[in-house]
Design a protein around this motif. Structure first.
Motif, PDB file in Angstrom:
ATOM      1  N   THR A 179     -10.070 -10.883  14.097  1.00  0.00           N
ATOM      2  CA  THR A 179      -9.509 -11.759  13.064  1.00  0.00           C
ATOM      3  C   THR A 179     -10.282 -11.623  11.757  1.00  0.00           C
ATOM      4  N   LEU A 180     -11.598 -11.432  11.851  1.00  0.00           N
ATOM      5  CA  LEU A 180     -12.417 -11.279  10.648  1.00  0.00           C
ATOM      6  C   LEU A 180     -12.091  -9.967   9.937  1.00  0.00           C
ATOM      7  N   GLN A 181     -11.950  -8.881  10.712  1.00  0.00           N
ATOM      8  CA  GLN A 181     -11.636  -7.586  10.105  1.00  0.00           C
ATOM      9  C   GLN A 181     -10.269  -7.618   9.429  1.00  0.00           C
ATOM     10  N   LEU A 182      -9.296  -8.287  10.077  1.00  0.00           N
ATOM     11  CA  LEU A 182      -7.970  -8.384   9.474  1.00  0.00           C
ATOM     12  C   LEU A 182      -8.016  -9.198   8.194  1.00  0.00           C
ATOM     13  N   ALA A 183      -8.806 -10.289   8.199  1.00  0.00           N
ATOM     14  CA  ALA A 183      -8.912 -11.117   6.992  1.00  0.00           C
ATOM     15  C   ALA A 183      -9.476 -10.303   5.832  1.00  0.00           C
ATOM     16  N   ARG A 184     -10.469  -9.450   6.109  1.00  0.00           N
ATOM     17  CA  ARG A 184     -11.025  -8.592   5.060  1.00  0.00           C
ATOM     18  C   ARG A 184      -9.980  -7.606   4.558  1.00  0.00           C
ATOM     19  N   ARG A 185      -9.194  -7.063   5.501  1.00  0.00           N
ATOM     20  CA  ARG A 185      -8.165  -6.101   5.096  1.00  0.00           C
ATOM     21  C   ARG A 185      -7.118  -6.766   4.194  1.00  0.00           C
ATOM     22  N   LEU A 186      -6.751  -7.996   4.526  1.00  0.00           N
ATOM     23  CA  LEU A 186      -5.730  -8.693   3.745  1.00  0.00           C
ATOM     24  C   LEU A 186      -6.231  -9.089   2.368  1.00  0.00           C
ATOM     25  N   LYS A 187      -7.564  -9.214   2.212  1.00  0.00           N
ATOM     26  CA  LYS A 187      -8.119  -9.604   0.921  1.00  0.00           C
ATOM     27  C   LYS A 187      -8.126  -8.461  -0.085  1.00  0.00           C
ATOM     28  N   ARG A 188      -7.985  -7.246   0.414  1.00  0.00           N
ATOM     29  CA  ARG A 188      -8.002  -6.105  -0.507  1.00  0.00           C
ATOM     30  C   ARG A 188      -6.789  -6.166  -1.424  1.00  0.00           C
ATOM     31  N   LYS A 189      -7.061  -6.217  -2.687  1.00  0.00           N
ATOM     32  CA  LYS A 189      -5.975  -6.290  -3.661  1.00  0.00           C
ATOM     33  C   LYS A 189      -5.600  -4.886  -4.111  1.00  0.00           C
ATOM     34  N   THR A 190      -4.335  -4.677  -4.260  1.00  0.00           N
ATOM     35  CA  THR A 190      -3.857  -3.396  -4.773  1.00  0.00           C
ATOM     36  C   THR A 190      -3.340  -3.588  -6.188  1.00  0.00           C
ATOM     37  N   ALA A 191      -3.613  -2.607  -6.997  1.00  0.00           N
ATOM     38  CA  ALA A 191      -3.178  -2.693  -8.391  1.00  0.00           C
ATOM     39  C   ALA A 191      -1.663  -2.672  -8.467  1.00  0.00           C
ATOM     40  N   ASP A 192      -1.121  -3.574  -9.280  1.00  0.00           N
ATOM     41  CA  ASP A 192       0.329  -3.609  -9.450  1.00  0.00           C
ATOM     42  C   ASP A 192       0.727  -2.546 -10.466  1.00  0.00           C
ATOM     43  N   THR A 193       1.311  -1.470  -9.982  1.00  0.00           N
ATOM     44  CA  THR A 193       1.716  -0.379 -10.861  1.00  0.00           C
ATOM     45  C   THR A 193       3.204  -0.419 -11.158  1.00  0.00           C
ATOM     46  N   SER A 194       3.837  -1.550 -10.837  1.00  0.00           N
ATOM     47  CA  SER A 194       5.281  -1.628 -11.052  1.00  0.00           C
ATOM     48  C   SER A 194       5.590  -1.668 -12.533  1.00  0.00           C
TER      49      SER A 194
ATOM     50  N   THR B 194       9.101  -2.299 -15.288  1.00  0.00           N
ATOM     51  CA  THR B 194      10.518  -2.647 -15.421  1.00  0.00           C
ATOM     52  C   THR B 194      11.317  -1.485 -15.985  1.00  0.00           C
ATOM     53  N   ASP B 195      10.635  -0.415 -16.363  1.00  0.00           N
ATOM     54  CA  ASP B 195      11.313   0.735 -16.944  1.00  0.00           C
ATOM     55  C   ASP B 195      11.883   1.618 -15.836  1.00  0.00           C
ATOM     56  N   SER B 196      13.178   1.485 -15.607  1.00  0.00           N
ATOM     57  CA  SER B 196      13.861   2.341 -14.637  1.00  0.00           C
ATOM     58  C   SER B 196      14.917   3.179 -15.343  1.00  0.00           C
ATOM     59  N   SER B 197      14.629   3.489 -16.590  1.00  0.00           N
ATOM     60  CA  SER B 197      15.622   4.176 -17.422  1.00  0.00           C
ATOM     61  C   SER B 197      15.507   5.688 -17.345  1.00  0.00           C
ATOM     62  N   ALA B 198      14.959   6.182 -16.245  1.00  0.00           N
ATOM     63  CA  ALA B 198      14.905   7.632 -16.074  1.00  0.00           C
ATOM     64  C   ALA B 198      16.321   8.185 -16.097  1.00  0.00           C
ATOM     65  N   ASP B 199      16.448   9.390 -16.614  1.00  0.00           N
ATOM     66  CA  ASP B 199      17.770   9.991 -16.718  1.00  0.00           C
ATOM     67  C   ASP B 199      18.376  10.144 -15.335  1.00  0.00           C
ATOM     68  N   LEU B 200      19.514   9.514 -15.133  1.00  0.00           N
ATOM     69  CA  LEU B 200      20.199   9.594 -13.844  1.00  0.00           C
ATOM     70  C   LEU B 200      21.293  10.647 -13.925  1.00  0.00           C
ATOM     71  N   PRO B 201      21.483  11.398 -12.848  1.00  0.00           N
ATOM     72  CA  PRO B 201      22.574  12.379 -12.858  1.00  0.00           C
ATOM     73  C   PRO B 201      23.920  11.670 -12.933  1.00  0.00           C
TER      74      PRO B 201
ATOM     75  N   HIS C  18       9.288   3.449 -10.562  1.00  0.00           N
ATOM     76  CA  HIS C  18       9.086   2.323 -11.463  1.00  0.00           C
ATOM     77  C   HIS C  18       8.744   1.032 -10.715  1.00  0.00           C
ATOM     78  N   LEU C  19       9.060   0.978  -9.414  1.00  0.00           N
ATOM     79  CA  LEU C  19       8.730  -0.216  -8.642  1.00  0.00           C
ATOM     80  C   LEU C  19       7.233  -0.347  -8.405  1.00  0.00           C
ATOM     81  N   GLY C  20       6.550   0.794  -8.436  1.00  0.00           N
ATOM     82  CA  GLY C  20       5.127   0.796  -8.142  1.00  0.00           C
ATOM     83  C   GLY C  20       4.848   1.478  -6.824  1.00  0.00           C
ATOM     84  N   ARG C  21       3.692   2.094  -6.756  1.00  0.00           N
ATOM     85  CA  ARG C  21       3.351   2.888  -5.583  1.00  0.00           C
ATOM     86  C   ARG C  21       3.311   2.056  -4.306  1.00  0.00           C
TER      87      ARG C  21
END
Length: 712
Positions: free
Chosen positions: A112-127, A129-136, A209-212
Motif C-alpha cells: 500500500t505504501l509503494q502504491l501511494a508513492r506511485r500515485l503521488k508522482r505527478k506527470t506534466a500536462d502536455t495537453s 487545445t490546438d487540434s488544428s493539424a491538417d486533416l485529410p 494535442h491531448l497530451g502524451r
C-alpha cells in the motif's frame, strides 16, 4: 463493529477456492475496492465484490480480516464488475481469475505504501487545445459512413476494402466522441500490436494535442511498470484514448464511450489460455453494459467493428439486423470510371488476382517462371514485391531418405523445424531445440536433407534465382525476410519495416506478420506461394481464415494510387478451380460468405449453432479420453439441465495430440440453443470436479472448457 464482505482473488476455476471468499473488516468497504488479504500463509491482491449482511454462518473467530485497502484508487465500478462476472460465467472460469487477470501484474507486488508513492508522482500536462493539424479530406464514402454511424445506436460493422480508408473513419469517430464529452474515453483494439505499428503511430500523431499521458497503450509487450502506469491512467480517466490488444477489453475505463475493433475477424482476439474469452464478443457486451449504466442515449457507448473480410458471425448479425452494416467498397484514390457496374466498382483500385496452376509448371518448381518474370519486371521498374509463405524456418522437416528418419520432437507428436541460420532443429510447440546432427541419428547416413520450405529457405532460393538481376541503379537485388525469427529482438520489426518503407528492399519475404495491417506504398506485386494446405483441413473454419489471409495479403499491393492499376496478386495452387480462388479473383467476399453460411446452416455449425470443447491433458491418451468419457456419462446419468438440447461427440485426440510430453484429448459439445448449452456447462462443473477426483484420473494434468472455440 464488524463488516462482512465477499472478495474475489486469483484462484483457478478448477480449485476448491473458485468462488468469492468471505472476510471481515473493521470499516465498511465499497464494492470494487482493491484490497490485500491473507490467503494461507501469503498476502494477496483481491477485489471487494459485495457487502454481506452477516457472516453467512462462518464463525467470527475463524474469519480472517482484510490486511489493507489500496487507498488512492477509486473502486472498480459496477459495469466493470458485471463485465468480469459475465466473462467468468460465460467462459466457465472463476470470477477472481478473470478479475485479477484484468489488473496489471505489478499491482499484486506493490505494498500500500509503494502504491501511494506511485500515485503521488505527478506527470506534466502536455495537453493542448490546438487540434488544428491538417486533416485529410474525407472521401464521399467515408463521409457517408460516418453520418450513418452517428445516426444509429446498434453495433456497426465497417465492411471496407483494404486501402479504403477505414483508419480515417476510426480517427474521425474517436475525435467526435472526445470532442463532445471532455471526460469520454475511447478504446481502439488491434489483433496484435506488433502487426499494426502504423495504426498505433497514426492514432498517437492525430491525438498528440491531448497530451502524451492521455493516449496510452495496453498490451503484453509493455514492461510491468509501463503497464501499471497506463492502466492507472485509464482507470483514473486521465487517459482519453486507449490502444490495446485483446486484454484491453477488460481494463477499467469509467467513461468509455466508443470501442473500435480493427480487423475484427482476426483469431488473435480469442484468448487461448486461462479464460478463453473472445475480446470482440466482449466488446459488444461491454458497450451494452456501459450504455445501460450511462443512463442516456447521448452518452451511450458504441462499437465499431472493421474488416475487409468480416467474421461470419458478424456478417450474419448484419443480415438479421442486429448490427448496422457500413460499406466502403472503393480504395482511396481509386480511378473508377463513371457509372460502373457494381462488381467493377467494388473492385476499383484493388489488385488483379492471377492464379498459377502448379500442375502445369516444371516439376518441383517453387517459384513459377511467369511469377519470377513478373518479380523481375517489378525490380526493373524500382517497385517492390511481397512473397507470402505462412511457415517460418528453413524447412518443416529434416529427413534421411535411406532409413526414413525424420526430425520428430521427442516431446511432441510434431516435427522439429530446421532453422539453417543457427543450425538448429526447433519444435514450435514446446520450444525444444538441438543442434542439427552431422549424420542421421538412426543409421549414420551423412546425407540428411531438408524437406519442404519455410521463409528462411524461400529467401535463400529467391537470392539464387535473382542473382543475375540488377536494380535500376545497377546494384544487386535486396531481399529481406520478416517473421517471428527475424523480429525477436526489441525494435527489430520497426527497423525492418522502416527499411521497406524507405525503399531499401526490393523483395520482401514473410509470414502473416506482413500480410495484414501494413501500409506499404511501393509494393505492386504480392504472391502466395503455398496456400493449398488449408483448403481441405479438418477444421471447418480453415477456409474462412485462408480467404481472409489471402484477401489481406492482396491488400498490401497497390495502396499508392499511382500503382493501383498495375498491382497484382499471384496465387500458386494445385487446385485452381476451387471456389475459394474464384471468389478471391473477384474480390467478392459477400459471395464467398454466402456460400460458407449456406454450408454452415446445412451442417448446423456456427453461427447457426453454438459449441464448446472440453479438453483434457494427461500422461496417456487413455486417461485423457477416459476422463472426458466418464464426465459426459455422469452428465447424462444425472440428466443435467439442458442436456436434451446438447449433443456430445466422442472423445478424440487433438490434431497434435502430444505436446511437452502431455497427451491431449477433446470432446465437442454442440447445441442449437446458447442458453441450453450455458445451463448444461454450468451444471456440469461440479461433476467435472468429482470425476477429476476419481482414483483412475488422479494423474490427469489439467482440464479446461473452451466456449465458442475458434479451432476444432
Amino acid at each position: 463493529m464488524t463488516f462482512w464482505l465477499n472478495v474475489v482473488l486469483a484462484t483457478p476455476a478448477h480449485s476448491a477456492l473458485a468462488g468469492p471468499l468471505t472476510y471481515k473488516s473493521d470499516t465498511e468497504i465499497a464494492p470494487g475496492t482493491l484490497l490485500r488479504v491473507p490467503l494461507g500463509k501469503r498476502e494477496v491482491l483481491a477485489v471487494a465484490w459485495e457487502n454481506l449482511p452477516d457472516s453467512g454462518g462462518l464463525p467470527e473467530d475463524k474469519a480472517r480480516q482484510i490486511s489493507a485497502v489500496l487507498e488512492g484508487l477509486s473502486p472498480l465500478n459496477t459495469s466493470w464488475r458485471k463485465l468480469t462476472s459475465f466473462t467468468a460465467a460465460y467462459y466457465q472460469r472463476s470470477p477472481g481469475e478473470v478479475a485479477l487477470a484484468a489488473l496489471p501484474p505489478q499491482l499484486r507486488e506493490l505494498s500500500t505504501l509503494q502504491l501511494a508513492r506511485r500515485l503521488k508522482r505527478k506527470t506534466a500536462d502536455t495537453s493542448s487545445t490546438d487540434s488544428s493539424a491538417d486533416l485529410p479530406e474525407l472521401s464521399p464514402q467515408q463521409a457517408s459512413v460516418l453520418a450513418d454511424f452517428q445516426a444509429d445506436t446498434r453495433p456497426a460493422l465497417l465492411f471496407g476494402a483494404t486501402g479504403s480508408g477505414k483508419t480515417e473513419v476510426y480517427l474521425r469517430a474517436a475525435a467526435r466522441v472526445l470532442a463532445l464529452d471532455p471526460d469520454a474515453q475511447v478504446l481502439v483494439m488491434v489483433p496484435e500490436i506488433n502487426l499494426t505499428p502504423q495504426l498505433q503511430s497514426r492514432f498517437e500523431a492525430r491525438f498528440a494535442h491531448l497530451g502524451r499521458e492521455r493516449v496510452v497503450a495496453l498490451h503484453s509487450g509493455l514492461t510491468p511498470a509501463q503497464r501499471l502506469k497506463n492502466w492507472l491512467a485509464a482507470h483514473s480517466g486521465q487517459a482519453r484514448l486507449i490502444l490495446g490488444t485483446r486484454m484491453a477489453v477488460l481494463a477499467s475505463m469509467p467513461r468509455l464511450r466508443l470501442i473500435v475493433v480493427d480487423e475484427e475477424h482476426d483469431p488473435s482476439y480469442k484468448q487461448q489460455e486461462g479464460a478463453r474469452y473472445s475480446a470482440r464478443d466482449l466488446a459488444i457486451y461491454r458497450a451494452r453494459l456501459e450504455a445501460e449504466y450511462a443512463g442516456s442515449d447521448q452518452t451511450a457507448c458504441r462499437v465499431l467493428l472493421g474488416s475487409a473480410t468480416p467474421s461470419l458471425e458478424s456478417w450474419q448479425a448484419c443480415k438479421v439486423g442486429r448490427y448496422q452494416r457500413l460499406d466502403m467498397a472503393e480504395r482511396i484514390g481509386s480511378t473508377a470510371t463513371a457509372a460502373p457496374s457494381d462488381q467493377t466498382k467494388a473492385n476499383a483500385g484493388l489488385p488483379t488476382v492471377r492464379g498459377v496452376d502448379m500442375n502445369h509448371q516444371p516439376k518441383r518448381c517453387v517459384i513459377a517462371p511467369p511469377l519470377l518474370e513478373a518479380i523481375v519486371q517489378r525490380i526493373a521498374r524500382g517497385e517492390q514485391s511481397l512473397i507470402f509463405l505462412n511457415r517460418r524456418g528453413y524447412a518443416p522437416v529434416l529427413a534421411c531418405h535411406d532409413c526414413g528418419w525424420k526430425s520428430e520432437c521427442p516431446h511432441c507428436s510434431a516435427y522439429r523445424v530446421f532453422h539453417k541460420i543457427d543450425r538448429s532443429l526447433r519444435c514450435h510447440h514446446c520450444g525444444f531445440a538441438e543442434r542439427v546432427p552431422h549424420a542421421c541419428p538412426a543409421c549414420g547416413n551423412l546425407d540428411i536433407a531438408p524437406v519442404g520450405r519455410g521463409t528462411e529457405r524461400l529467401e535463400e532460393h529467391l537470392a539464387e534465382l535473382l542473382a543475375g538481376v540488377t536494380r535500376p541503379d545497377g546494384g544487386p537485388v535486396r531481399i529481406a525476410r520478416i517473421d517471428a525469427d527475424t523480429t525477436r529482438l526489441k525494435g527489430a520489426l520497426e527497423a525492418q519495416l522502416a527499411g521497406v518503407h524507405a525503399g531499401q528492399v526490393d523483395v520482401l519475404v514473410g509470414t502473416q506478420m506482413i500480410a495484414k495491417g501494413h501500409d506499404f506504398r511501393h509494393i505492386t506485386l504480392v504472391a502466395a506461394i503455398n496456400p493449398d494446405s488449408s483448403l481441405f483441413s479438418s477444421d471447418f473454419r480453415a477456409s474462412e481464415r485462408l480467404f481472409s489471409l489471402l484477401m489481406q495479403a492482396a491488400g498490401r499491393a497497390g495502396r499508392d494510387a499511382k500503382h493501383s492499376a498495375a498491382s497484382q496478386m499471384w496465387v500458386q495452387t494445385f487446385y485452381p478451380t476451387h471456389p475459394l480462388f474464384g471468389a478471391l479473383k473477384n474480390h467478392d467476399y459477400p459471395a464467398f460468405a454466402e456460400q460458407l453460411l449456406e454450408e454452415r446452416q446445412a451442417a448446423s455449425m456456427p453461427p447457426f449453432a453454438y459449441s464448446a470443447l472440453l479438453r483434457a491433458d494427461a500422461k496417456t491418451q487413455e486417461i485423457a479420453q477416459g476422463f472426458l468419457t466418464a464426465a459426459i456419462k455422469a452428465a447424462i446419468d444425472q440428466q443435467l439441465p439442458g442436456h436434451a438440447q446438447v449433443t456430445a461427440y466422442p472423445a478424440v485426440p487433438l490434431t497434435i495430440q502430444r505436446v511437452a510430453n502431455q497427451e491431449r484429448a477433446q470432446m465437442l459439445l454442440e447445441s442449437d440453443s446458447r442458453v441450453a448449452l450455458q445451463r448444461f456447462l454450468a451444471a456440469w462443473q461440479p461433476l467435472l470436479f468429482e470425476t477429476r477426483r476419481q482414483a483412475e484420473f488422479k494423474s490427469l494434468t489439467r482440464w479446461a472448457i473452451d466456449v465458442d472455440p475458434i479451432a476444432i
